[in-house]
Design a protein around this motif. Structure first.
Motif, mmCIF file in Angstrom:
data_model
loop_
_atom_site.group_PDB
_atom_site.id
_atom_site.type_symbol
_atom_site.label_atom_id
_atom_site.label_comp_id
_atom_site.label_asym_id
_atom_site.label_seq_id
_atom_site.Cartn_x
_atom_site.Cartn_y
_atom_site.Cartn_z
ATOM 1 N N MET A 1 -5.091 1.761 4.816
ATOM 2 C CA MET A 1 -5.328 3.070 5.416
ATOM 3 C C MET A 1 -4.131 3.564 6.232
ATOM 4 S SD MET A 1 -8.000 4.732 4.659
ATOM 5 C CE MET A 1 -9.544 4.532 3.764
ATOM 6 N N ALA A 2 -3.308 2.631 6.726
ATOM 7 C CA ALA A 2 -2.079 3.055 7.411
ATOM 8 C C ALA A 2 -1.186 3.825 6.461
ATOM 9 C CB ALA A 2 -1.346 1.842 7.967
ATOM 10 N N ALA A 3 -1.336 3.558 5.159
ATOM 11 C CA ALA A 3 -0.595 4.277 4.124
ATOM 12 C C ALA A 3 -1.473 5.310 3.425
ATOM 13 C CB ALA A 3 -0.039 3.288 3.104
ATOM 14 N N SER A 4 -2.662 5.586 3.977
ATOM 15 C CA SER A 4 -3.607 6.564 3.415
ATOM 16 C C SER A 4 -4.005 6.215 1.991
ATOM 17 C CB SER A 4 -3.032 7.985 3.484
ATOM 18 O OG SER A 4 -2.745 8.347 4.815
ATOM 19 N N VAL A 5 -4.300 4.934 1.762
ATOM 20 C CA VAL A 5 -4.749 4.434 0.465
ATOM 21 C C VAL A 5 -6.057 3.685 0.673
ATOM 22 C CG1 VAL A 5 -4.246 2.793 -1.396
ATOM 23 C CG2 VAL A 5 -2.436 4.278 -0.524
ATOM 24 N N GLU A 6 -7.018 3.872 -0.236
ATOM 25 C CA GLU A 6 -8.301 3.176 -0.134
ATOM 26 C C GLU A 6 -8.272 1.903 -0.968
ATOM 27 O OE1 GLU A 6 -12.447 4.992 -0.111
ATOM 28 O OE2 GLU A 6 -12.288 4.253 -2.171
ATOM 29 N N LEU A 7 -8.745 0.809 -0.374
ATOM 30 C CA LEU A 7 -8.801 -0.497 -1.026
ATOM 31 C C LEU A 7 -10.217 -0.755 -1.537
ATOM 32 C CD1 LEU A 7 -6.907 -3.088 -1.319
ATOM 33 C CD2 LEU A 7 -8.217 -3.985 0.598
ATOM 34 N N ARG A 8 -10.330 -1.234 -2.795
ATOM 35 C CA ARG A 8 -11.643 -1.580 -3.354
ATOM 36 C C ARG A 8 -11.590 -3.003 -3.904
ATOM 37 N NH1 ARG A 8 -13.567 3.827 -6.766
ATOM 38 N NH2 ARG A 8 -13.602 5.275 -4.985
ATOM 39 N N PRO A 9 -12.377 -3.930 -3.376
ATOM 40 C CA PRO A 9 -12.398 -5.315 -3.866
ATOM 41 C C PRO A 9 -13.630 -5.591 -4.737
ATOM 42 C CG PRO A 9 -13.148 -5.225 -1.577
ATOM 43 C CD PRO A 9 -12.978 -3.810 -2.044
ATOM 44 N N ALA B 1 0.825 -1.209 0.000
ATOM 45 C CA ALA B 1 0.000 0.000 0.000
ATOM 46 C C ALA B 1 0.860 1.262 0.000
ATOM 47 C CB ALA B 1 -0.930 -0.005 1.215
ATOM 48 N N ARG B 2 1.975 1.211 0.728
ATOM 49 C CA ARG B 2 2.865 2.375 0.757
ATOM 50 C C ARG B 2 3.457 2.637 -0.628
ATOM 51 N NH1 ARG B 2 7.880 2.562 4.880
ATOM 52 N NH2 ARG B 2 8.720 1.130 3.310
ATOM 53 N N LEU B 3 3.805 1.540 -1.323
ATOM 54 C CA LEU B 3 4.286 1.687 -2.699
ATOM 55 C C LEU B 3 3.188 2.275 -3.585
ATOM 56 C CD1 LEU B 3 6.316 1.063 -5.033
ATOM 57 C CD2 LEU B 3 5.269 -1.216 -5.141
ATOM 58 N N ALA B 4 1.967 1.735 -3.457
ATOM 59 C CA ALA B 4 0.854 2.231 -4.274
ATOM 60 C C ALA B 4 0.580 3.704 -3.997
ATOM 61 C CB ALA B 4 -0.394 1.397 -4.007
ATOM 62 N N GLY B 5 0.708 4.101 -2.732
ATOM 63 C CA GLY B 5 0.423 5.481 -2.352
ATOM 64 C C GLY B 5 1.331 6.505 -2.994
ATOM 65 N N GLU B 6 2.467 6.060 -3.535
ATOM 66 C CA GLU B 6 3.350 6.981 -4.250
ATOM 67 C C GLU B 6 2.799 7.354 -5.621
ATOM 68 O OE1 GLU B 6 7.091 5.023 -4.455
ATOM 69 O OE2 GLU B 6 7.354 4.892 -2.269
ATOM 70 N N HIS B 7 1.763 6.608 -6.071
ATOM 71 C CA HIS B 7 1.253 6.814 -7.431
ATOM 72 C C HIS B 7 -0.260 7.044 -7.493
ATOM 73 C CE1 HIS B 7 5.163 5.391 -8.979
ATOM 74 N NE2 HIS B 7 5.096 4.511 -7.988
ATOM 75 N N VAL B 8 -1.035 6.431 -6.568
ATOM 76 C CA VAL B 8 -2.496 6.495 -6.623
ATOM 77 C C VAL B 8 -3.057 6.639 -5.216
ATOM 78 C CG1 VAL B 8 -2.616 5.077 -8.719
ATOM 79 C CG2 VAL B 8 -2.766 3.978 -6.463
ATOM 80 N N LYS B 9 -4.348 6.922 -5.131
ATOM 81 C CA LYS B 9 -5.032 6.961 -3.845
ATOM 82 C C LYS B 9 -5.983 5.790 -3.650
ATOM 83 C CE LYS B 9 -5.287 11.738 -2.219
ATOM 84 N NZ LYS B 9 -6.233 12.813 -1.815
ATOM 85 N N VAL B 10 -6.296 5.081 -4.724
ATOM 86 C CA VAL B 10 -7.259 3.978 -4.691
ATOM 87 C C VAL B 10 -6.630 2.780 -5.392
ATOM 88 C CG1 VAL B 10 -9.561 3.190 -5.358
ATOM 89 C CG2 VAL B 10 -9.198 5.594 -4.771
ATOM 90 N N VAL B 11 -6.790 1.573 -4.802
ATOM 91 C CA VAL B 11 -6.292 0.354 -5.454
ATOM 92 C C VAL B 11 -7.383 -0.716 -5.476
ATOM 93 C CG1 VAL B 11 -3.816 0.621 -5.055
ATOM 94 C CG2 VAL B 11 -5.235 -0.367 -3.266
#
Length: 617
Positions: free
Chosen positions: A474-482, A341-351
């Protein structure tokens, strides 16, 4: 928060609760108090980033809302509602839906959500949690107040003397998490998935479901080809909805069937949009799937990113992430998901993520043995003798033997994921559990596979995987969508007959058949690895000394409360290579690390010298 004693809500206390959730919403914050009722909100801006500040008031001034999540059909609902909208977001749509339809309006929503709405006309406060439990929602009730939050830590400021709910120790040893409605903190409860809770001015609380999975009587006789087509339609709709955002959306990509299929659909639905994908590796060829993820990324044409997770990452982040999780980390993959998630947060806000596919469509190897699980429990003694003769290489067979030796059908279903058998739990804790949390294992109907999937959807998925996904992202301030947990996909899954999920020995058959339309056979048919971490070797290497110190040292919570001799035997058997005890050691270590971090951050009573599960703080 809501008070029942005539005292107004303290805005400073409310603000303190909100600060505990700053990581969930670093973009904005808000607070509203009106006498005995008050809301606070931390916002991660995804839809209508420049507007839709919360807490938000309804148009007629009789309602207020605080909302976490996304309503993915908000534009469609907005067109249907006669309401004086002043924003472009989904929060105001929730207020409009309530004013038009009351609490029953929740049934019209698609998405992931947890929200509180106060209605001045009825003087009731309503809490709603989405159908599958993607968004978290906790509450605490005393004689004087009712408080709620997205994470337990935000409730601790209103609890005078937080204590560990010792009854949950049995639950944790059976599930690696605590099943709803319970938690590890005494008095704190979860709103179960798909439920609506009402708090009235006199302090009474009423809770009931607004949605349930289809019953066994609703199973359809679907030809295999039609089933694949129906899943294609439902999953495309779910992915299309999951891409609704005013900020960039990416995807986790392990190279497995589920995440690869979601990425293929996402690129088809948005052919002109760049898709960023993310995977984690561990530097161990036995469990590393990065090469498969790269291949899948090449096939779908995504911009791919990788991160390497090391034993040092675990040691550094374990305690802090236990605090974020509000409970012991259920699996080593929790730490890996955070780094992802921390890696994703460098590029997007939602995964986008593939959670839910295995529990809906029978992806785990254990599902092949669902019918065997219905056979009355075999005598424990001979199975225990056989189990002790199995070496570390037979870890999966050991799990199977433990599961089928349990005394009841419900316990045998639970046993496939349980680190410790019911007999071992009683030995470790010195007695039987104080309560039962077996309802999901008993309430399912239909054939053996369907019952197992029903139980896992209500326990393993909701209380373990989805909590992990939410907290670590959320610890990395990223929202997860399944997207697999769009309720339309879930309903379709439970209307499909079991022979379309496991077919000719192939697990998750219908999903794999759909994936064949996008990927070659070697990617679709390769053996399932899952998001695994090479802890067996790490516990004999970098993590060996910390494991022994934490579980057997003089200040050990686990050593004081559990059977110390049994804990030492587990450590010795794994260290020698005689047995693979990584799952059980991780369970105990996670509990120890979490308890130490909780004591460090929250004032708990001292651990008594004669501590047992009956009197621990």
């Amino acid at each position: 928060m809501r008070r029942f004693d005539g005292i107004p809500v303290d805005p400073e206390l409310l603000a303190e609760m909100g600060r505990c959730l700053r990581h969930r919403g670093p973009d904005d914050e808000g607070l509203w108090c009106a006498g005995p009722v008050g809301f606070t909100h931390s916002r991660l801006s995804i839809i209508d980033p420049g507007g839709s500040a919360q807490p938000m008031a309804g148009s007629n001034g009789t309602t207020h809302i605080s909302f976490n999540g996304e309503i993915l059909n908000y534009r469609e609902l907005r067109r249907e509602l006669a309401y004086p909208f002043t924003t472009r977001g989904d929060t105001e749509v929730l207020l409009a839906v309530y004013e038009a339809h009351g609490p029953a309006g929740v049934r019209s929503l698609r998405g992931q959500f947890a929200y509180a709405l106060h209605d001045y006309r009825t003087n009731e406060t309503h809490l709603f949690r989405d159908r599958l439990g993607i968004a978290p929602l906790y509450y605490y009730r005393s004689d004087t107040l009712f408080a709620f939050a997205s994470e337990i830590k935000a409730l601790l400021p209103v609890i005078d003397s937080p204590r560990v709910d010792t009854a949950s120790l049995h639950d944790f040893l059976a599930h690696r998490s605590v099943p709803a409605p319970y938690t590890f903190i005494d008095g704190v409860r979860k709103v179960p998935q798909g439920h609506h809770l009402v708090v009235r001015a006199d302090g009474t609380v009423h809770i009931e479901p607004f949605w349930q999975l289809p019953t066994a009587g609703e199973v359809l006789d679907i030809p295999p080809g039609d089933a694949v087509a129906l899943l294609d339609d439902a999953l495309r709709s779910a992915v299309r909805d999951a891409l609704v955002s005013d900020v960039p959306v990416g995807a986790y990509l392990s190279g497995g069937v589920d995440s690869s299929l979601l990425c293929a659909l996402a690129t088809e639905l948005r052919p002109d949009a760049e898709l960023h994908t993310f995977t984690a590796g561990f530097g161990d060829a036995r469990v590393d799937e990065t090469s498969w993820a790269r291949r899948a990324a090449d096939l779908v044409g995504s911009t791919h990113h990788e991160t390497l997770v090391t034993p040092e990452d675990f040691q550094r982040d374990w305690a802090r992430l236990s605090w974020h999780r509000d409970s012991p980390l259920s699996e080593p993959a929790d730490v890996a998901v955070y780094h992802l998630a921390r890696l994703a947060g460098e590029h997007v806000k939602v995964v986008l993520s593939g959670e839910g596919s295995d529990e809906l469509f029978a992806g785990y190897p254990k599902y092949r043995f669902a019918r065997t699980t219905r056979v009355p429990g075999l005598p424990r003694s001979p199975l225990r003798h056989l189990e002790t003769r199995l070496g570390a290489a037979q870890a999966r067979l050991t799990v199977a033997l433990r599961a089928i030796s349990e005394p009841t059908y419900a316990e045998r279903m639970r046993g496939w994921f349980a680190p410790f058998t019911s007999a071992e739990r009683e030995q470790l804790l010195g007695g039987p559990p104080e309560r039962t949390v077996l309802a999901p294992y008993r309430d399912g109907r239909g054939d053996a596979l369907r019952r197992m999937l029903y139980a896992d959807t209500h326990t393993w998925l909701a209380d373990n995987l989805l909590e992990r996904g939410d907290r670590m992202s959320m610890a990395a301030s990223v929202e997860l969508r399944p997207p697999f947990l769009d309720h339309r996909v879930a309903e379709l899954a439970f209307r499909m007959p079991s022979h379309l999920k496991i077919r000719n020995g192939t697990t998750k058959w219908v999903v794999k058949e759909l994936a064949r339309r996008h990927f070659p056979a070697d990617l679709v048919d390769r053996s399932k690895v899952g998001f695994k971490v090479p802890l067996d070797e790490w516990f004999r290497g970098h993590l060996r000394e910390p494991a022994f110190d934490l579980l057997t040292g003089p200040s050990s919570f686990v050593g004081a409360v559990f059977d110390r001799a049994m804990v030492r035997r587990l450590l010795a058997a794994h260290d020698s290579g005689e047995r693979d005890e990584q799952s059980r050691l991780w369970t105990l270590l996670s509990l120890e690390v979490w308890h130490r971090e909780l004591r460090r951050r929250v004032e708990l009573p001292d651990l008594p010298a004669d501590a047992t599960a009956a009197n621990v703080p």
